[in-house]
Every structure is written in C-alpha cells, then in structure tokens.
Design a protein around this motif. Structure first.
Motif, PDB file in Angstrom:
ATOM      1  N   SER A 179       0.822  -1.209   0.000  1.00 36.88           N
ATOM      2  CA  SER A 179       0.000   0.000   0.000  1.00 36.88           C
ATOM      3  C   SER A 179       0.853   1.255   0.000  1.00 36.88           C
ATOM      4  O   SER A 179       1.939   1.297   0.581  1.00 36.88           O
ATOM      5  CB  SER A 179      -0.905  -0.008   1.231  1.00 36.88           C
ATOM      6  OG  SER A 179      -1.724   1.141   1.258  1.00 36.88           O
ATOM      7  N   LEU A 180       0.337   2.292  -0.669  1.00 35.99           N
ATOM      8  CA  LEU A 180       1.019   3.579  -0.736  1.00 35.99           C
ATOM      9  C   LEU A 180       0.419   4.562   0.254  1.00 35.99           C
ATOM     10  O   LEU A 180      -0.650   4.331   0.813  1.00 35.99           O
ATOM     11  CB  LEU A 180       0.910   4.155  -2.148  1.00 35.99           C
ATOM     12  CG  LEU A 180       1.887   3.589  -3.178  1.00 35.99           C
ATOM     13  CD1 LEU A 180       1.458   3.974  -4.582  1.00 35.99           C
ATOM     14  CD2 LEU A 180       3.297   4.087  -2.899  1.00 35.99           C
ATOM     15  N   CYS A 181       1.107   5.685   0.444  1.00 32.43           N
ATOM     16  CA  CYS A 181       0.623   6.759   1.299  1.00 32.43           C
ATOM     17  C   CYS A 181       0.751   8.065   0.529  1.00 32.43           C
ATOM     18  O   CYS A 181       1.781   8.320  -0.101  1.00 32.43           O
ATOM     19  CB  CYS A 181       1.427   6.822   2.596  1.00 32.43           C
ATOM     20  SG  CYS A 181       0.895   8.144   3.717  1.00 32.43           S
ATOM     21  N   VAL A 182      -0.289   8.882   0.577  1.00 32.22           N
ATOM     22  CA  VAL A 182      -0.274  10.136  -0.173  1.00 32.22           C
ATOM     23  C   VAL A 182       0.666  11.163   0.449  1.00 32.22           C
ATOM     24  O   VAL A 182       1.093  12.111  -0.212  1.00 32.22           O
ATOM     25  CB  VAL A 182      -1.708  10.701  -0.278  1.00 32.22           C
ATOM     26  CG1 VAL A 182      -2.176  11.259   1.048  1.00 32.22           C
ATOM     27  CG2 VAL A 182      -1.811  11.758  -1.379  1.00 32.22           C
ATOM     28  N   ARG A 222      -2.638 -10.419  -7.865  1.00 35.07           N
ATOM     29  CA  ARG A 222      -3.689 -10.984  -7.012  1.00 35.07           C
ATOM     30  C   ARG A 222      -3.798 -10.232  -5.697  1.00 35.07           C
ATOM     31  O   ARG A 222      -4.872 -10.170  -5.093  1.00 35.07           O
ATOM     32  CB  ARG A 222      -3.393 -12.453  -6.700  1.00 35.07           C
ATOM     33  CG  ARG A 222      -3.428 -13.411  -7.860  1.00 35.07           C
ATOM     34  CD  ARG A 222      -3.092 -14.812  -7.393  1.00 35.07           C
ATOM     35  NE  ARG A 222      -3.993 -15.246  -6.308  1.00 35.07           N
ATOM     36  CZ  ARG A 222      -3.704 -16.201  -5.431  1.00 35.07           C
ATOM     37  NH1 ARG A 222      -2.510 -16.798  -5.477  1.00 35.07           N
ATOM     38  NH2 ARG A 222      -4.560 -16.546  -4.504  1.00 35.07           N
ATOM     39  N   TRP A 223      -2.675  -9.677  -5.248  1.00 35.76           N
ATOM     40  CA  TRP A 223      -2.630  -9.092  -3.913  1.00 35.76           C
ATOM     41  C   TRP A 223      -2.581  -7.570  -3.914  1.00 35.76           C
ATOM     42  O   TRP A 223      -2.627  -6.949  -2.858  1.00 35.76           O
ATOM     43  CB  TRP A 223      -1.397  -9.633  -3.172  1.00 35.76           C
ATOM     44  CG  TRP A 223      -1.350 -11.117  -3.129  1.00 35.76           C
ATOM     45  CD1 TRP A 223      -0.475 -11.927  -3.783  1.00 35.76           C
ATOM     46  CD2 TRP A 223      -2.239 -11.996  -2.433  1.00 35.76           C
ATOM     47  NE1 TRP A 223      -0.750 -13.249  -3.532  1.00 35.76           N
ATOM     48  CE2 TRP A 223      -1.833 -13.321  -2.697  1.00 35.76           C
ATOM     49  CE3 TRP A 223      -3.345 -11.799  -1.592  1.00 35.76           C
ATOM     50  CZ2 TRP A 223      -2.479 -14.430  -2.164  1.00 35.76           C
ATOM     51  CZ3 TRP A 223      -3.991 -12.906  -1.066  1.00 35.76           C
ATOM     52  CH2 TRP A 223      -3.558 -14.197  -1.344  1.00 35.76           C
ATOM     53  N   ALA A 224      -2.491  -6.959  -5.099  1.00 31.01           N
ATOM     54  CA  ALA A 224      -2.406  -5.505  -5.180  1.00 31.01           C
ATOM     55  C   ALA A 224      -3.758  -4.871  -4.884  1.00 31.01           C
ATOM     56  O   ALA A 224      -4.808  -5.438  -5.212  1.00 31.01           O
ATOM     57  CB  ALA A 224      -1.928  -5.085  -6.572  1.00 31.01           C
ATOM     58  N   GLU A 225      -3.728  -3.684  -4.279  1.00 33.47           N
ATOM     59  CA  GLU A 225      -4.962  -2.940  -4.041  1.00 33.47           C
ATOM     60  C   GLU A 225      -5.622  -2.625  -5.378  1.00 33.47           C
ATOM     61  O   GLU A 225      -4.970  -2.093  -6.283  1.00 33.47           O
ATOM     62  CB  GLU A 225      -4.662  -1.640  -3.310  1.00 33.47           C
ATOM     63  CG  GLU A 225      -4.360  -1.796  -1.846  1.00 33.47           C
ATOM     64  CD  GLU A 225      -4.376  -0.441  -1.144  1.00 33.47           C
ATOM     65  OE1 GLU A 225      -5.474   0.011  -0.769  1.00 33.47           O
ATOM     66  OE2 GLU A 225      -3.304   0.151  -0.992  1.00 33.47           O
ATOM     67  N   GLY A 226      -6.914  -2.938  -5.486  1.00 33.34           N
ATOM     68  CA  GLY A 226      -7.627  -2.679  -6.725  1.00 33.34           C
ATOM     69  C   GLY A 226      -7.066  -3.441  -7.907  1.00 33.34           C
ATOM     70  O   GLY A 226      -7.354  -3.111  -9.058  1.00 33.34           O
ATOM     71  N   GLN A 227      -6.245  -4.462  -7.637  1.00 30.56           N
ATOM     72  CA  GLN A 227      -5.572  -5.236  -8.685  1.00 30.56           C
ATOM     73  C   GLN A 227      -4.776  -4.333  -9.622  1.00 30.56           C
ATOM     74  O   GLN A 227      -4.607  -4.619 -10.809  1.00 30.56           O
ATOM     75  CB  GLN A 227      -6.578  -6.083  -9.494  1.00 30.56           C
ATOM     76  CG  GLN A 227      -7.115  -7.303  -8.741  1.00 30.56           C
ATOM     77  CD  GLN A 227      -8.073  -6.911  -7.618  1.00 30.56           C
ATOM     78  OE1 GLN A 227      -9.071  -6.246  -7.870  1.00 30.56           O
ATOM     79  NE2 GLN A 227      -7.776  -7.318  -6.397  1.00 30.56           N
ATOM     80  N   GLN A 228      -4.274  -3.212  -9.076  1.00 30.29           N
ATOM     81  CA  GLN A 228      -3.472  -2.280  -9.844  1.00 30.29           C
ATOM     82  C   GLN A 228      -2.150  -2.036  -9.120  1.00 30.29           C
ATOM     83  O   GLN A 228      -2.083  -2.108  -7.899  1.00 30.29           O
ATOM     84  CB  GLN A 228      -4.193  -0.934  -9.996  1.00 30.29           C
ATOM     85  CG  GLN A 228      -5.538  -1.002 -10.683  1.00 30.29           C
ATOM     86  CD  GLN A 228      -6.167   0.379 -10.750  1.00 30.29           C
ATOM     87  OE1 GLN A 228      -5.849   1.191 -11.629  1.00 30.29           O
ATOM     88  NE2 GLN A 228      -7.046   0.664  -9.810  1.00 30.29           N
ATOM     89  N   SER A 229      -1.110  -1.708  -9.896  1.00 26.57           N
ATOM     90  CA  SER A 229       0.173  -1.409  -9.280  1.00 26.57           C
ATOM     91  C   SER A 229       0.802  -0.204  -9.966  1.00 26.57           C
ATOM     92  O   SER A 229       0.422   0.190 -11.073  1.00 26.57           O
ATOM     93  CB  SER A 229       1.124  -2.612  -9.359  1.00 26.57           C
ATOM     94  OG  SER A 229       1.401  -2.939 -10.708  1.00 26.57           O
TER      95      SER A 229
END
Length: 341
Positions: free
Chosen positions: A172-175, A324-331
């Motif tokens: 996960s990222l942080c803004v 499979r494990w990325a948030e929103g299936q996006q990276s």
C-alpha cells in the motif's frame, strides 16, 4: 553494482504469517506487540511475548531475523508502555527495533546500547542530514525511507550516509510523507502517529443500503460500493468524492487524492541493487498470511535471479501473482517514476 543482495523484509501480523514468510524466503520479518506501541494495533493481529519467543526461535533456527516495530509516538501522559516494549525486545532477543519517536530511541540507546536500532518510516527522515542526525545522536544502523522519494533522491541519501537504507518494494502507498499526515485526524480525532493507523478500526463503519454498501469513517462517507464491487479498507485519501461542481455537472465521484493501488518496484530491482539499497520491505502486517506468503515468494525469486549476474527480467508469472494481492488489482512505481520531472 553492489554484489550484496538487499535483505528481504516481510510483514508478520501473526505467528502463522511469520512462519510462512520465513518459509517463503524472507531474510527478516517485522512484527509488533498487542498494544499501542505498534502502528498496526488491530484486534486479532500481532504478538504477545510468548508468541514473539516462538517466532524468534523459528526464525533464528533458520538463520533469519526478527525486527520488532515500536513505531508509534509515546503518550505524553505515560511513556511506560514504550519503555516496557523496548525492555521486552531486548530481553526476548529481537534482532532490531524499528522506532519512530526520538524519546523512545533515546531510551533504547541509553538502556540497551547493544540493541540494534532502525529508524521507522514514521520518523519522516527524507534527507541524509536528518538520517545522520539520528545516527550520531541515537546510533541508528538502518533507516526506512518514506514512499515519496524518487530513485535519484534515494541514491543521494545513500551516497551521503553510512546508515543502511531500506525502501518499500511492494504494498500500500501513502499520499503523504509518513509521520506527517493528519488527514484522518480531522474525521476521527486520532492522529495516525498515536493511533497507529490512518483509519482506526473503531471508527470504520460498513452500512448496507439499497444501492450497495457505504464505507464511513467516524460517520464521514468515504466510498459507496456496488453489491459485487471489491471493497478497499476505507481511508480518507483513497475515498471517492465529488469535488467542486463535478456533481452538479453530472460527473461521478472519483478518487480525488489517491487511487487504491499498490507500489510494485520489481522492474527497478537492478537499479535499487546498484544504488546500494540494503533492504527491501513488503508492506502489509494487516494483510493475510496468504498475502505474506505469495508476495514474499515472488520477491525471493526475483532477488535470487539477480544473484547469478545474468540478465534480469520481470517474469509474467511474478506480476500475475502480485496482481492478485495488489490494491484494486493495480500497481504503480509511485514516486520512483515521475515522468513529468
């Protein structure tokens, strides 16, 4: 290019996650106690001292390390729990502490000078001067960089400090620069630095309605999901909102601050290795043991493929598994890739 592979540091929110991470090839795992000293203080997660002992025994028997996260800021009314956690880590035999609060660093450095100290990402150290201050004052040996630095900025830090540098590789990222965000405190009244998470579980509400499911944070509507739509954990920065006159113009609510997507730096591994990055961290102590196992296994394979010195390429199977494990299936490459610069 450095010949030393970075350590692969995997999350462990439970003893099961710890053992799976070790079995999948992590060089180290990071964990927290079941109290406010830990920035992922969720019900059902984390470790009591008996479990820490068991996890340490499992890791050390296989030549791996266990890092204990004391990455919240101590309560001004009572610092005792943070001091007790430092003492417990030293007594249990943790390989290092990951600490944000300078007062906690000072206590650990004074009371347990042999205990290895890592500077938490929550300390918000984004320059080599800041990191050198922590090294000279508290003897830190590693610093975890916030997820807002470009690759060139990471390289600049590494060139100008003898402290080991750890960067996030996946999750996960942080803004914001971690440790400096106060956005969720406007809704919940709790700072991420003290509550440990930007959406404290007690403030999260899921409400079923005729149009689907509403996600609210302390009563504030964060998102609305259709019956079959995947649901992310509700944080203010990753909510969908109507901004300005967009609703009046008939525009649907959209992600105003940050889309739910995961950092994935597999493509940058050769550059990170050449830069002298000493550790790569997988985010996600709040995620499932299956997530920990799947993501760790891919990163172990990717790092090992660099060890032979041959041509490196990201394998489709790796990306498929991480998808499979990325948030929103996006990276995304996040701040590492800023084409507008």
């Amino acid at each position: 290019m450095s010949s030393q592979l970075p350590h692969l540091v995997a999350p462990a929110g439970s003893l099961r996650a710890l053992t799976l991470a070790i079995d999948a090839g992590a060089d180290a795992v990071y964990l927290g106690l079941r109290n406010a000293t830990n920035a992922r203080n969720f019900a059902g997660l984390n470790f009591d001292e008996a479990q820490v002992r068991e996890g340490l025994a499992y890791a050390h028997a296989r030549g791996r390390q266990v890092l204990m996260a004391l990455n919240t800021y101590a309560d001004a009314l009572d610092e005792t729990p943070w001091h007790a956690a430092v003492d417990a880590a030293a007594e249990l035999g943790a390989d290092a502490l990951i600490v944000a609060d300078s007062a906690v660093l000072a206590y650990a450095h004074a009371q347990h000078p042999a205990l290895r100290l890592h500077l938490s990402v929550q300390a918000s150290a984004t320059s080599h001067a800041a990191i050198e201050f922590y090294r000279q004052r508290y003897g830190i040996q590693r610093a975890v960089l916030p997820r807002v630095l470009t690759l060139q900025q990471v390289q600049q830090v590494i060139r100008n400090t003898e402290v080991e540098i750890e960067v996030f590789g996946f999750g996960s990222l942080c803004v914001m620069v971690e440790g400096r965000c106060a956005l969720s405190s406007y809704a919940t009244g709790q700072s991420p630095n003290t509550a440990g998470v930007c959406s404290p579980p007690a403030a999260v509400q899921w409400l079923e309605g005729p149009d689907g499911v509403e996600a609210r944070l302390a009563g504030v509507l964060i998102d609305r999901y259709g019956p079959q739509e995947p649901r992310g954990y509700p944080t203010l920065c990753k909510g969908r909102f109507s901004v300005g006159d967009s609703a009046a113009a008939g525009h649907a609510a959209d992600y105003a601050l940050e889309e739910p997507t995961s950092l994935n730096t597999l493509a940058l591994l050769p550059q990170l290795l050449a830069s002298g990055v000493r550790a790569i961290k997988i985010e996600g102590r709040q995620r499932s043991p299956s997530y920990v196992a799947g993501v760790t296994r891919v990163w172990r394979q990717a790092l090992d493929s660099l060890a032979g010195g041959g041509r490196y390429s990201v394998q489709p199977a790796w990306q498929q598994e991480l998808g499979r494990w990325a948030e929103g299936q996006q990276s995304t490459l996040g701040a590492f890739d800023r084409p507008w610069r």
